[in-house]
Design a protein around this motif. Structure first.
Motif, PDB file in Angstrom:
ATOM      1  N   MET A   1       8.898   2.109   0.949  1.00  0.00           N
ATOM      2  CA  MET A   1       7.581   1.866   0.541  1.00  0.00           C
ATOM      3  C   MET A   1       6.589   2.469   1.465  1.00  0.00           C
ATOM      4  SD  MET A   1       6.448  -2.041   0.232  1.00  0.00           S
ATOM      5  CE  MET A   1       7.728  -3.024   0.599  1.00  0.00           C
ATOM      6  N   PHE A   2       5.275   2.806   1.018  1.00  0.00           N
ATOM      7  CA  PHE A   2       4.161   3.431   1.729  1.00  0.00           C
ATOM      8  C   PHE A   2       3.539   2.533   2.485  1.00  0.00           C
ATOM      9  CE2 PHE A   2       2.783   2.784  -2.491  1.00  0.00           C
ATOM     10  CZ  PHE A   2       1.471   2.081  -2.177  1.00  0.00           C
ATOM     11  N   GLY A   3       2.601   3.139   3.633  1.00  0.00           N
ATOM     12  CA  GLY A   3       1.943   2.442   4.440  1.00  0.00           C
ATOM     13  C   GLY A   3       1.011   1.423   3.904  1.00  0.00           C
ATOM     14  N   LYS A   4       0.990   0.339   4.400  1.00  0.00           N
ATOM     15  CA  LYS A   4       0.228  -0.797   4.076  1.00  0.00           C
ATOM     16  C   LYS A   4      -0.799  -1.189   5.136  1.00  0.00           C
ATOM     17  CE  LYS A   4       3.830  -3.051   3.267  1.00  0.00           C
ATOM     18  NZ  LYS A   4       4.698  -4.341   2.812  1.00  0.00           N
ATOM     19  N   SER A   5      -1.646  -0.289   5.622  1.00  0.00           N
ATOM     20  CA  SER A   5      -2.635  -0.475   6.203  1.00  0.00           C
ATOM     21  C   SER A   5      -3.587  -1.733   6.306  1.00  0.00           C
ATOM     22  CB  SER A   5      -3.572   0.605   6.968  1.00  0.00           C
ATOM     23  OG  SER A   5      -4.279   0.977   5.845  1.00  0.00           O
ATOM     24  N   SER A   6      -3.879  -1.947   5.032  1.00  0.00           N
ATOM     25  CA  SER A   6      -4.575  -3.275   4.623  1.00  0.00           C
ATOM     26  C   SER A   6      -4.562  -3.487   3.083  1.00  0.00           C
ATOM     27  CB  SER A   6      -6.136  -2.869   5.191  1.00  0.00           C
ATOM     28  OG  SER A   6      -6.759  -1.985   3.855  1.00  0.00           O
ATOM     29  N   LYS A   7      -4.659  -4.576   2.778  1.00  0.00           N
ATOM     30  CA  LYS A   7      -4.493  -4.990   1.232  1.00  0.00           C
ATOM     31  C   LYS A   7      -5.515  -4.066   0.564  1.00  0.00           C
ATOM     32  CE  LYS A   7      -5.136  -8.913  -1.838  1.00  0.00           C
ATOM     33  NZ  LYS A   7      -5.762 -10.054  -2.375  1.00  0.00           N
ATOM     34  N   ALA A   8      -6.699  -3.747   0.864  1.00  0.00           N
ATOM     35  CA  ALA A   8      -7.426  -2.753   0.108  1.00  0.00           C
ATOM     36  C   ALA A   8      -6.998  -1.490  -0.135  1.00  0.00           C
ATOM     37  CB  ALA A   8      -9.042  -2.838   0.726  1.00  0.00           C
ATOM     38  N   ASP A   9      -6.456  -0.942   1.183  1.00  0.00           N
ATOM     39  CA  ASP A   9      -5.708   0.317   0.862  1.00  0.00           C
ATOM     40  C   ASP A   9      -4.740   0.345  -0.170  1.00  0.00           C
ATOM     41  OD1 ASP A   9      -7.759   1.478   2.594  1.00  0.00           O
ATOM     42  OD2 ASP A   9      -6.134   1.257   4.531  1.00  0.00           O
ATOM     43  N   TYR A  10      -3.770  -0.452   0.089  1.00  0.00           N
ATOM     44  CA  TYR A  10      -2.794  -0.601  -0.878  1.00  0.00           C
ATOM     45  C   TYR A  10      -2.885  -0.853  -2.321  1.00  0.00           C
ATOM     46  CZ  TYR A  10       1.711  -1.986  -2.806  1.00  0.00           C
ATOM     47  OH  TYR A  10       2.880  -2.004  -3.634  1.00  0.00           O
ATOM     48  N   GLU A  11      -3.995  -1.600  -2.520  1.00  0.00           N
ATOM     49  CA  GLU A  11      -4.566  -1.844  -3.897  1.00  0.00           C
ATOM     50  C   GLU A  11      -5.287  -0.383  -4.582  1.00  0.00           C
ATOM     51  OE1 GLU A  11      -7.477  -5.068  -3.895  1.00  0.00           O
ATOM     52  OE2 GLU A  11      -6.046  -6.559  -3.727  1.00  0.00           O
ATOM     53  N   ALA A  12      -5.904   0.182  -3.601  1.00  0.00           N
ATOM     54  CA  ALA A  12      -6.444   1.516  -3.931  1.00  0.00           C
ATOM     55  C   ALA A  12      -5.151   2.537  -4.245  1.00  0.00           C
ATOM     56  CB  ALA A  12      -7.427   2.025  -2.986  1.00  0.00           C
ATOM     57  N   THR A  13      -4.098   2.545  -3.582  1.00  0.00           N
ATOM     58  CA  THR A  13      -3.250   3.465  -3.752  1.00  0.00           C
ATOM     59  C   THR A  13      -2.311   3.288  -5.137  1.00  0.00           C
ATOM     60  OG1 THR A  13      -3.134   3.835  -1.434  1.00  0.00           O
ATOM     61  CG2 THR A  13      -1.347   4.477  -2.696  1.00  0.00           C
ATOM     62  N   GLU A  15      -3.427   1.502  -7.599  1.00  0.00           N
ATOM     63  CA  GLU A  15      -4.416   1.681  -8.961  1.00  0.00           C
ATOM     64  C   GLU A  15      -4.216   3.065  -9.206  1.00  0.00           C
ATOM     65  OE1 GLU A  15      -6.457   0.422 -11.911  1.00  0.00           O
ATOM     66  OE2 GLU A  15      -6.104  -0.897 -10.427  1.00  0.00           O
ATOM     67  N   ALA A  16      -4.420   3.886  -8.292  1.00  0.00           N
ATOM     68  CA  ALA A  16      -4.280   5.346  -8.479  1.00  0.00           C
ATOM     69  C   ALA A  16      -2.852   5.736  -9.090  1.00  0.00           C
ATOM     70  CB  ALA A  16      -4.496   6.116  -7.156  1.00  0.00           C
ATOM     71  N   ARG A  17      -1.796   5.111  -8.595  1.00  0.00           N
ATOM     72  CA  ARG A  17      -0.679   5.370  -9.109  1.00  0.00           C
ATOM     73  C   ARG A  17      -0.642   4.896 -10.596  1.00  0.00           C
ATOM     74  NH1 ARG A  17       4.111   3.539  -5.118  1.00  0.00           N
ATOM     75  NH2 ARG A  17       3.206   1.512  -5.794  1.00  0.00           N
ATOM     76  N   LEU A  18      -0.916   3.796 -10.825  1.00  0.00           N
ATOM     77  CA  LEU A  18      -1.053   3.281 -12.227  1.00  0.00           C
ATOM     78  C   LEU A  18      -1.787   4.179 -13.129  1.00  0.00           C
ATOM     79  CD1 LEU A  18      -1.155  -0.639 -11.513  1.00  0.00           C
ATOM     80  CD2 LEU A  18       0.884   0.790 -12.635  1.00  0.00           C
ATOM     81  N   GLN A  19      -2.913   4.623 -12.712  1.00  0.00           N
ATOM     82  CA  GLN A  19      -3.843   5.420 -13.452  1.00  0.00           C
ATOM     83  C   GLN A  19      -3.056   6.793 -13.862  1.00  0.00           C
ATOM     84  OE1 GLN A  19      -7.779   5.735 -11.692  1.00  0.00           O
ATOM     85  NE2 GLN A  19      -8.169   3.526 -12.277  1.00  0.00           N
ATOM     86  N   LYS A  20      -2.515   7.353 -12.642  1.00  0.00           N
ATOM     87  CA  LYS A  20      -1.835   8.674 -13.135  1.00  0.00           C
ATOM     88  C   LYS A  20      -0.674   8.508 -13.926  1.00  0.00           C
ATOM     89  CE  LYS A  20       0.628  12.280 -10.573  1.00  0.00           C
ATOM     90  NZ  LYS A  20       1.289  12.652  -9.365  1.00  0.00           N
ATOM     91  N   LEU A  21      -0.043   7.400 -14.131  1.00  0.00           N
ATOM     92  CA  LEU A  21       1.013   7.304 -14.787  1.00  0.00           C
ATOM     93  C   LEU A  21       0.600   6.932 -16.096  1.00  0.00           C
ATOM     94  CD1 LEU A  21       4.230   6.849 -15.127  1.00  0.00           C
ATOM     95  CD2 LEU A  21       3.940   4.439 -15.229  1.00  0.00           C
ATOM     96  N   GLY A  22      -0.371   6.488 -16.456  1.00  0.00           N
ATOM     97  CA  GLY A  22      -0.958   6.286 -17.636  1.00  0.00           C
ATOM     98  C   GLY A  22      -1.027   7.239 -18.424  1.00  0.00           C
ATOM     99  N   ALA A  23      -1.942   8.443 -17.618  1.00  0.00           N
ATOM    100  CA  ALA A  23      -2.350   9.876 -18.156  1.00  0.00           C
ATOM    101  C   ALA A  23      -1.094  10.245 -18.468  1.00  0.00           C
ATOM    102  CB  ALA A  23      -3.247  10.599 -17.106  1.00  0.00           C
ATOM    103  N   LYS A  58       1.648  -3.463 -14.194  1.00  0.00           N
ATOM    104  CA  LYS A  58       0.215  -3.883 -14.017  1.00  0.00           C
ATOM    105  C   LYS A  58      -0.206  -5.354 -13.867  1.00  0.00           C
ATOM    106  CE  LYS A  58      -4.281  -2.856 -14.847  1.00  0.00           C
ATOM    107  NZ  LYS A  58      -5.143  -3.349 -13.917  1.00  0.00           N
ATOM    108  N   ALA A  59       0.677  -6.257 -14.520  1.00  0.00           N
ATOM    109  CA  ALA A  59       0.648  -7.412 -14.174  1.00  0.00           C
ATOM    110  C   ALA A  59       0.965  -7.814 -12.993  1.00  0.00           C
ATOM    111  CB  ALA A  59       1.449  -8.394 -15.147  1.00  0.00           C
ATOM    112  N   LYS A  60       2.005  -7.377 -12.249  1.00  0.00           N
ATOM    113  CA  LYS A  60       2.258  -7.615 -10.947  1.00  0.00           C
ATOM    114  C   LYS A  60       1.200  -7.081  -9.954  1.00  0.00           C
ATOM    115  CE  LYS A  60       7.114  -7.909 -11.525  1.00  0.00           C
ATOM    116  NZ  LYS A  60       8.626  -7.659 -10.912  1.00  0.00           N
ATOM    117  N   PHE A  61       0.549  -5.995 -10.051  1.00  0.00           N
ATOM    118  CA  PHE A  61      -0.245  -5.547  -9.234  1.00  0.00           C
ATOM    119  C   PHE A  61      -1.620  -6.408  -9.516  1.00  0.00           C
ATOM    120  CE2 PHE A  61      -4.265  -2.571  -9.390  1.00  0.00           C
ATOM    121  CZ  PHE A  61      -4.210  -2.616  -7.840  1.00  0.00           C
ATOM    122  N   ASP A  62      -1.903  -6.859 -10.696  1.00  0.00           N
ATOM    123  CA  ASP A  62      -3.091  -7.783 -10.828  1.00  0.00           C
ATOM    124  C   ASP A  62      -2.940  -9.091 -10.131  1.00  0.00           C
ATOM    125  OD1 ASP A  62      -4.257  -6.059 -12.484  1.00  0.00           O
ATOM    126  OD2 ASP A  62      -3.940  -6.694 -14.306  1.00  0.00           O
ATOM    127  N   ALA A  63      -1.645  -9.645 -10.101  1.00  0.00           N
ATOM    128  CA  ALA A  63      -1.484 -10.725  -9.426  1.00  0.00           C
ATOM    129  C   ALA A  63      -1.523 -10.573  -7.850  1.00  0.00           C
ATOM    130  CB  ALA A  63       0.141 -11.464  -9.661  1.00  0.00           C
TER     131      ALA A  63
END
Length: 99
Positions: A1-13, A15-23, A58-63
C-alpha cells in the motif's frame, strides 16, 4: 500500500488512479474496435471483464469515501485488493493486445 497520511490524500490518489485506468481502458477499447473479427470477440470479452472489475473497484472506493473518518483506514484493504486484481487483469489484457 502507499502512504495514507490522511483520508483526503488517499481519496485523491485513489481517484487519480481510477481516472488513469479509465483512460487506459479507453485506449484498449480503441484497439479492440479495430481488431480482426475473431480477435475482437476474444478481446472484447476481456475488456468487458476489466470494466466490471473497474466498476467493483469504484464501488469500493465510493464506499470508502462515504465512510467515517475513524473507519476509512480499515476500508482501504478492500480498495487495495480490488485495485491489485484490476491491475493484474489489465496488464494481462494489455500484453495480449501488444500495446
Amino acid at each position: 500500500m502507499f502512504g495514507k497520511s490522511s483520508k483526503a490524500d488517499y481519496e485523491a490518489t485513489a481517484e487519480a488512479r481510477l481516472q488513469k485506468l479509465g483512460a487506459q481502458l479507453d485506449e484498449l477499447q480503441a484497439k479492440v474496435d479495430v481488431a480482426k473479427a475473431d480477435a475482437k470477440v476474444k478481446y472484447q470479452g476481456q475488456l468487458d471483464a476489466l470494466r466490471a472489475q473497474q466498476t467493483e473497484a469504484k464501488a469500493k472506493f465510493d464506499a470508502l469515501k462515504g465512510s467515517a473518518e475513524n473507519a476509512w483506514e480499515e476500508m482501504t484493504t478492500g480498495v487495495e485488493s480490488a485495485w491489485q486484481e484490476l491491475t493484474v487483469a489489465f496488464d494481462k489484457a494489455k500484453s495480449e493486445l501488444d500495446v
